[in-house]
Design an enzyme around this catalytic site. Structure first.
Site, PDB file in Angstrom:
ATOM      1  N   LYS A   1     -12.925  -5.583  10.452  1.00  0.00           N
ATOM      2  CA  LYS A   1     -13.724  -4.662   9.629  1.00  0.00           C
ATOM      3  C   LYS A   1     -15.179  -4.629  10.115  1.00  0.00           C
ATOM      4  CE  LYS A   1     -10.754  -5.392   5.624  1.00  0.00           C
ATOM      5  NZ  LYS A   1     -10.415  -6.362   4.564  1.00  0.00           N
ATOM      6  N   ILE A  11     -13.439   0.931  -1.624  1.00  0.00           N
ATOM      7  CA  ILE A  11     -14.877   1.250  -1.551  1.00  0.00           C
ATOM      8  C   ILE A  11     -15.139   2.295  -0.466  1.00  0.00           C
ATOM      9  CG2 ILE A  11     -17.210   0.328  -1.262  1.00  0.00           C
ATOM     10  CD1 ILE A  11     -16.084  -2.449  -1.837  1.00  0.00           C
ATOM     11  N   VAL A  50     -11.362  -0.420   5.749  1.00  0.00           N
ATOM     12  CA  VAL A  50     -12.528  -1.284   5.509  1.00  0.00           C
ATOM     13  C   VAL A  50     -12.837  -1.341   4.015  1.00  0.00           C
ATOM     14  CG1 VAL A  50     -14.924  -1.737   6.084  1.00  0.00           C
ATOM     15  CG2 VAL A  50     -13.471  -0.585   7.739  1.00  0.00           C
ATOM     16  N   ASP A  80      -9.336 -10.598   9.905  1.00  0.00           N
ATOM     17  CA  ASP A  80      -9.373  -9.340   9.149  1.00  0.00           C
ATOM     18  C   ASP A  80     -10.829  -8.893   8.931  1.00  0.00           C
ATOM     19  OD1 ASP A  80      -7.830  -7.382   7.245  1.00  0.00           O
ATOM     20  OD2 ASP A  80      -9.508  -8.156   6.055  1.00  0.00           O
ATOM     21  N   GLY A  82     -11.032  -1.767   1.282  1.00  0.00           N
ATOM     22  CA  GLY A  82     -10.126  -1.131   0.316  1.00  0.00           C
ATOM     23  C   GLY A  82     -10.661   0.156  -0.276  1.00  0.00           C
ATOM     24  N   VAL A 125       0.831  -1.207   0.000  1.00  0.00           N
ATOM     25  CA  VAL A 125       0.000   0.000   0.000  1.00  0.00           C
ATOM     26  C   VAL A 125       0.868   1.260   0.000  1.00  0.00           C
ATOM     27  CG1 VAL A 125      -1.811   1.285   1.222  1.00  0.00           C
ATOM     28  CG2 VAL A 125      -1.875  -1.223   1.196  1.00  0.00           C
ATOM     29  N   ARG A 138      13.461  -1.935   5.652  1.00  0.00           N
ATOM     30  CA  ARG A 138      14.624  -2.352   4.853  1.00  0.00           C
ATOM     31  C   ARG A 138      15.088  -1.185   3.976  1.00  0.00           C
ATOM     32  NH1 ARG A 138      13.036  -6.692   1.381  1.00  0.00           N
ATOM     33  NH2 ARG A 138      10.908  -6.051   1.757  1.00  0.00           N
TER      34      ARG A 138
HETATM   35  N1  LIG Z   1      -2.756  -4.954   0.961  1.00  0.00           N
HETATM   36  C1  LIG Z   1      -4.031  -4.618   0.973  1.00  0.00           C
HETATM   37  O1  LIG Z   1      -4.793  -4.960   0.049  1.00  0.00           O
HETATM   38  C2  LIG Z   1      -4.589  -3.826   2.079  1.00  0.00           C
HETATM   39  C3  LIG Z   1      -3.878  -3.526   3.212  1.00  0.00           C
HETATM   40  N2  LIG Z   1      -4.443  -2.802   4.212  1.00  0.00           N
HETATM   41  C4  LIG Z   1      -3.683  -2.485   5.411  1.00  0.00           C
HETATM   42  O2  LIG Z   1      -2.614  -1.623   5.047  1.00  0.00           O
HETATM   43  C5  LIG Z   1      -1.523  -1.826   5.920  1.00  0.00           C
HETATM   44  C6  LIG Z   1      -0.297  -2.170   5.091  1.00  0.00           C
HETATM   45  O3  LIG Z   1      -0.568  -3.315   4.334  1.00  0.00           O
HETATM   46  P1  LIG Z   1       0.415  -3.787   3.152  1.00  0.00           P
HETATM   47  O4  LIG Z   1       1.002  -2.611   2.492  1.00  0.00           O
HETATM   48  O5  LIG Z   1      -0.380  -4.754   2.370  1.00  0.00           O
HETATM   49  O6  LIG Z   1       1.516  -4.570   3.990  1.00  0.00           O
HETATM   50  P2  LIG Z   1       3.046  -4.788   3.620  1.00  0.00           P
HETATM   51  O7  LIG Z   1       3.537  -5.868   4.512  1.00  0.00           O
HETATM   52  O8  LIG Z   1       3.204  -4.947   2.152  1.00  0.00           O
HETATM   53  O9  LIG Z   1       3.701  -3.389   4.015  1.00  0.00           O
HETATM   54  C7  LIG Z   1       3.987  -2.993   5.324  1.00  0.00           C
HETATM   55  C8  LIG Z   1       5.374  -2.410   5.288  1.00  0.00           C
HETATM   56  O10 LIG Z   1       5.658  -1.810   6.541  1.00  0.00           O
HETATM   57  C9  LIG Z   1       7.025  -2.082   6.844  1.00  0.00           C
HETATM   58  N3  LIG Z   1       7.227  -1.951   8.288  1.00  0.00           N
HETATM   59  C10 LIG Z   1       6.882  -2.824   9.265  1.00  0.00           C
HETATM   60  N4  LIG Z   1       7.249  -2.321  10.465  1.00  0.00           N
HETATM   61  C11 LIG Z   1       7.822  -1.119  10.227  1.00  0.00           C
HETATM   62  C12 LIG Z   1       8.396  -0.130  11.070  1.00  0.00           C
HETATM   63  N5  LIG Z   1       8.452  -0.279  12.390  1.00  0.00           N
HETATM   64  N6  LIG Z   1       8.894   0.991  10.493  1.00  0.00           N
HETATM   65  C13 LIG Z   1       8.848   1.144   9.155  1.00  0.00           C
HETATM   66  N7  LIG Z   1       8.314   0.245   8.308  1.00  0.00           N
HETATM   67  C14 LIG Z   1       7.814  -0.873   8.854  1.00  0.00           C
HETATM   68  C15 LIG Z   1       7.271  -3.485   6.316  1.00  0.00           C
HETATM   69  O11 LIG Z   1       8.642  -3.729   6.098  1.00  0.00           O
HETATM   70  C16 LIG Z   1       6.450  -3.476   5.026  1.00  0.00           C
HETATM   71  O12 LIG Z   1       7.221  -3.074   3.914  1.00  0.00           O
HETATM   72  C17 LIG Z   1      -1.962  -2.931   6.897  1.00  0.00           C
HETATM   73  O13 LIG Z   1      -2.520  -2.340   8.033  1.00  0.00           O
HETATM   74  C18 LIG Z   1      -3.048  -3.656   6.099  1.00  0.00           C
HETATM   75  O14 LIG Z   1      -3.953  -4.322   6.933  1.00  0.00           O
HETATM   76  C19 LIG Z   1      -5.711  -2.302   4.132  1.00  0.00           C
HETATM   77  C20 LIG Z   1      -6.462  -2.549   3.037  1.00  0.00           C
HETATM   78  C21 LIG Z   1      -5.978  -3.348   1.937  1.00  0.00           C
HETATM   79  N1  LIG Z   2      -6.092  -8.698   3.369  1.00  0.00           N
HETATM   80  C1  LIG Z   2      -7.186  -7.815   3.148  1.00  0.00           C
HETATM   81  C2  LIG Z   2      -6.694  -6.548   2.519  1.00  0.00           C
HETATM   82  C3  LIG Z   2      -7.687  -5.479   2.532  1.00  0.00           C
HETATM   83  O1  LIG Z   2      -8.247  -5.079   3.537  1.00  0.00           O
HETATM   84  C4  LIG Z   2      -8.192  -8.468   2.224  1.00  0.00           C
HETATM   85  O2  LIG Z   2      -7.864  -9.485   1.622  1.00  0.00           O
HETATM   86  O3  LIG Z   2      -9.311  -7.965   2.140  1.00  0.00           O
HETATM   87 NA    NA Z   3     -12.911   1.694   2.153  1.00  0.00          NA
END
Ligand SMILES: NC(=O)C1=CN([C@@H]2O[C@H](COP(=O)(O)OP(=O)(O)OC[C@H]3O[C@@H](n4cnc5c(N)ncnc54)[C@H](O)[C@@H]3O)[C@@H](O)[C@H]2O)C=CC1
Ligand SMILES: N[C@@H](CC=O)C(=O)O
Ligand code: NA
Length: 433
Positions: free
Chosen positions: A207, A138, A134, A203, A136, A17, A49
């Protein structure tokens, strides 16, 4: 008139994200500035990283010290897309304390500790926005918080997890295996860092808690939500659903009791008729129905997961928070004045589809029917089919009318004790009729 001094944004996390948030902030910079009335500048990006190459992001902005970034004092908005409870919670609270408003996609944290975060935001006069948390892309949080603020919402029902919908859809339509479909969902950026959160329903439960809280103006935490995931759903369940003209979906259902004195929130797989609009929600799409007194039934549909769709919701919040900041007028905070209790799953009224392996001999059907009657559960349909083998067993499928979940689970317990019931092949709730 456009302000020339930019609003400064700190990005915490640059994964699926976060990287899309950074990309859109850069590529749409002029439009964002025009819509907000001031330029927005990416002032720092906290990552785990730092050596990873991040296209389009100035390496000078990268830091591994997220705490120092949120404490800088010149940051207007912190975008938290790290995920998980800690350090995200402390970073958000520190951001509020040091002058920033927050946009977060973190449903796990909001469903666990949303009340304390809202209290902090209010205390410091900051905004806390979380449309991306909640479903994505939408719009759901804002319609509930703002557009429906004058109505009375009675029910929220839908598919709110993209990963599990993707898996169930693949299993149903292409006969894909569970693990293969999960791997594909993970590769496409839909799954949580630990996909157990998706497949075990955590998850979706987070939501559901957020939606129920906003919809009913009360406090619902993830622990209040009845939760069942999709790990127990078998290919046989899906085939059985097909035979009934149904499909299997992981649903989140939040309801206000008829007397208005309590609410329920649950997440579980359910059979829904193929004619129901939710049955045609494919892949990682989500869809949510909201039923309100005056508005009637509303349906929200769109991409529920993935980097770019989620970033769209984050950016929408970012624009709103920046506008609020420029106008020195914070957006809506928590509205939890009704303080309604959350009733247990046993009180929920629903229907069951029960598939039994029974002895193929006279009187069995009557025995089974007696158990249902004793528990006060009325039967809608029964289908019995003798096996074409030497087992002496038949398969019996019973679909019930609506009854309290406690009575339905009591029925299943009593059925298991019958000598003539050799096994309970599957139990699934039936919704959407
Ligand atoms: N991927 C999706 O479709 C969706 C994700 N979300 C939410 O968005 C958030 C992020 O999700 P993603 O991007 O998919 O996860 P991701 O795992 O791809 O990205 C999270 C990033 O945060 C970094 N990170 C972890 N701890 C850290 C710290 N202390 N300092 C700096 N960076 C740190 C990780 O290295 C990673 O690159 C989560 O809360 C997830 O539930 C919400 C809706 C949809
Ligand atoms: N892991 C979640 C990401 C979005 O909230 C999902 O699959 O819906
Ligand atoms: Na939304």
């Amino acid at each position: 008139m456009m302000r020339t001094r930019p609003l400064k944004v700190a990005l915490l996390g640059c994964g699926v994200v976060g990287s899309e948030v950074a990309r859109i902030m850069t590529t749409h910079a002029d439009d964002l500035a025009a819509r907000i009335g001031a330029p927005v500048e990416l002032a720092g990006v906290a990552v785990r990283r730092p050596s990873k190459v991040r296209e389009g992001i100035d390496p000078a902005l990268i830091t591994t010290d997220a705490t120092a970034l949120v404490k800088r004092g010149d940051i207007d908005v912190v975008v938290e897309v790290i995920g998980g409870i800690e350090p995200a919670r402390t970073l958000i609270r520190t951001a509020f304390e040091h002058g920033a408003s927050v946009v977060s996609a973190n449903k796990a944290l909001l469903a666990e500790d949303g009340a304390a975060l809202h209290a902090d935001a209010e205390r410091y006069g900051r905004d806390l926005y979380y449309e991306a948390a909640v479903a994505g892309a939408i719009p759901l949080v804002r319609p509930l918080r703002e557009s429906l603020a004058g109505d009375k919402v009675n029910r929220v029902l839908g598919i709110v997890n993209g990963t599990t919908n993707f898996i169930l859809d693949k299993m149903d339509t292409s006969g894909a295996g569970y693990s293969e479909a999960l791997d594909e969902a993970t590769a496409l950026g839909y799954a949580e860092a630990d996909p157990t959160a998706d497949v075990e329903g955590f998850d979706a439960a987070a939501k559901a808690a957020i939606l129920a809280g906003i919809a009913f103006h009360t406090r619902v935490k993830i622990g209040d939500v009845h939760r069942e995931g999709i790990t127990e759903v078998t290919a046989a369940d899906i085939a059985s659903a097909r035979r009934m003209g149904c499909t299997v979906k992981l649903l989140a259902i939040c309801e206000r009791a008829a007397d208005g004195r309590s609410v329920t929130a649950r997440v579980h797989p359910a059979m829904i008729p193929l004619s129901h609009p939710l049955a045609s929600v494919r892949e990682a799409y989500n869809a949510v129905f909201i039923e309100a007194d005056a508005a009637g039934q509303l349906m929200f549909y769109g991409p529920g997961a993935g980097g770019a769709p989620t970033a769209s919701a984050v950016l929408g919040d970012l624009v709103a928070v920046c506008r609020n900041k420029l106008n020195a007028a914070p957006g809506p905070g928590e509205s939890a004045y009704t303080r309604l209790p959350v009733s247990p799953m046993g009180d929920v009224v629903t229907r069951y589809h029960i598939s039994l392996d029974v002895a193929d001999k006279p009187g069995v059907l009557a025995q089974v029917a007696t158990v249902f009657a004793e528990q006060g559960v009325s039967i809608d349909t029964v289908r019995q089919k003798g096996r074409q083998d030497s087992s002496g067993e038949a398969s019996l499928v019973v679909v019930t009318h609506r009854a309290p979940d406690a009575a339905l689970s009591g029925t299943v317990e009593a059925l298991r004790k019958l000598d003539t019931v050799r096994g309970v092949a599957s139990i699934m709730r039936v919704e959407g009729e």
